[in-house]
Design a protein around this motif. Sequence first.
Motif, PDB file in Angstrom:
ATOM      1  N   MET A 127    -120.046 -58.630   9.697  1.00 16.93           N
ATOM      2  CA  MET A 127    -118.936 -59.164   8.873  1.00 16.93           C
ATOM      3  C   MET A 127    -118.263 -60.281   9.645  1.00 16.93           C
ATOM      4  N   ARG A 180    -109.979 -58.572   4.119  1.00 16.23           N
ATOM      5  CA  ARG A 180    -109.718 -57.136   4.082  1.00 16.23           C
ATOM      6  C   ARG A 180    -108.303 -56.839   4.595  1.00 16.23           C
ATOM      7  N   MET A 181    -107.929 -57.571   5.648  1.00 17.25           N
ATOM      8  CA  MET A 181    -106.591 -57.386   6.217  1.00 17.25           C
ATOM      9  C   MET A 181    -105.534 -57.772   5.186  1.00 17.25           C
ATOM     10  N   LEU A 200    -113.143 -60.231   7.348  1.00 16.74           N
ATOM     11  CA  LEU A 200    -112.207 -59.270   7.947  1.00 16.74           C
ATOM     12  C   LEU A 200    -110.771 -59.675   7.609  1.00 16.74           C
ATOM     13  N   LEU A 246    -106.114 -57.134  14.109  1.00 15.55           N
ATOM     14  CA  LEU A 246    -105.510 -57.369  12.793  1.00 15.55           C
ATOM     15  C   LEU A 246    -104.297 -58.277  12.872  1.00 15.55           C
ATOM     16  N   PHE A 291    -105.025 -55.168   2.570  1.00 18.81           N
ATOM     17  CA  PHE A 291    -104.225 -54.055   3.072  1.00 18.81           C
ATOM     18  C   PHE A 291    -102.737 -54.403   3.083  1.00 18.81           C
ATOM     19  N   VAL A 292    -102.412 -55.557   3.665  1.00 18.56           N
ATOM     20  CA  VAL A 292    -101.005 -55.974   3.760  1.00 18.56           C
ATOM     21  C   VAL A 292    -100.378 -56.082   2.375  1.00 18.56           C
ATOM     22  N   ILE A 303    -115.318 -63.331  10.461  1.00 20.44           N
ATOM     23  CA  ILE A 303    -113.856 -63.362  10.605  1.00 20.44           C
ATOM     24  C   ILE A 303    -113.143 -63.546   9.268  1.00 20.44           C
ATOM     25  N   GLN A 334    -104.001 -62.025  11.199  1.00 17.49           N
ATOM     26  CA  GLN A 334    -102.873 -62.330  10.323  1.00 17.49           C
ATOM     27  C   GLN A 334    -102.082 -63.513  10.863  1.00 17.49           C
TER      28      GLN A 334
END
Lengths: 107, 107, 107, 107
Positions: free
Chosen positions: C1, C9-10, C6, C69, C13-14, C3, C73
Amino acid sequence: MDINELTERMHDFVRSKGWYEAGSKRPQTPRNLAVSLSIEAAEILEHFQWREQAQDQDALASELADVTLYLLQLASVSGIDLEQAVLRKLKTNAARSWDGGESDPLP
Amino acid sequence: MDINELTERMHDFVRSKGWYEAGSKRPQTPRNLAVSLSIEAAEILEHFQWREQAQDQDALASELADVTLYLLQLASVSGIDLEQAVLRKLKTNAARSWDGGESDPLP
Amino acid sequence: MDINELTERMHDFVRSKGWYEAGSKRPQTPRNLAVSLSIEAAEILEHFQWREQAQDQDALASELADVTLYLLQLASVSGIDLEQAVLRKLKTNAARSWDGGESDPLP
Amino acid sequence: MDINELTERMHDFVRSKGWYEAGSKRPQTPRNLAVSLSIEAAEILEHFQWREQAQDQDALASELADVTLYLLQLASVSGIDLEQAVLRKLKTNAARSWDGGESDPLP
């Protein structure tokens, strides 16, 4: 010289730079000071990035002074008596038995 | 209480825990102390991770004490007179004119 | 996977936690993320406070994930392409000759 | 480019500098890398010492790259699959209900 006196000297300096005034380039807020403390602690750590002993004692002393001043200022603006906090911590930790947990701080 | 006296109290404590002895679980090396100082500075910073004001004054005071003790110990084992370093820094910085560079430390 | 994936995905979630919304408990500002990154880096360092090897691999992995993470971000909200930055750094540093200065970062 | 590929590029670079060899100036031990990660995280934090926005995007990108490379190396030498750790963390945290505790990390 005791902590209170060093704190006063630190205040004199900060005042002389105008950092307590409105629109200050370095607002002496608890958060800004906590951030500064971490930044300076890392500058000390840099002396030991790849080695066990620091090579430049004068630079190390200068950075220990930086951490001390931010620490005094953070305690001051937070209304915390640093000397009392240290003595309390020593007393509490002297009474505790140590089980070897390395996450426990020094005091 | 001045810095030297607090340093002595800190030594008494460290000695009582056996940390100066061979095979100590917490060897009081400059590098270990610099690492510990950074770890504790970050615990202070955590109080301000998402906020401007700390919510738990007692915990903050306790962690300021932790940083202070590691700072005193690091200066001590490094043979640095912390009080002199602070006074020297205040003197040097009082003489400097500030150009607004924010990377300059507080002192 | 890669960057970018990922990072997506982060973000999912946030977003699912409501942290992008007004009045969020964790405003995703560059400063807050930089503070968080330092806090988590110190939690990793704590595994090595008095030792050369970490004792708890699962906890270490979990904290490496935390740093990752926050890093993704912070790059994202700052409009920085992290992959490009890394490749550029590797290229620049490969070209540099090293004079042994330990303050140089790894790349 | 995925994490594994960036990790390989990082290894190529470290190898080319001789840092994996005996007597290396920068022994790639977990502890040294954890220390380096904290130092670089603080250099990022310095961009935000007194401000909410970084002024120098190129310098910030460069330092985010530094943190990334130390993170990749630390995961690598610790035998930790960083991508798996991140995905596991996202999964775990998606399932958790948040009670507002700010000490919880981002993921």
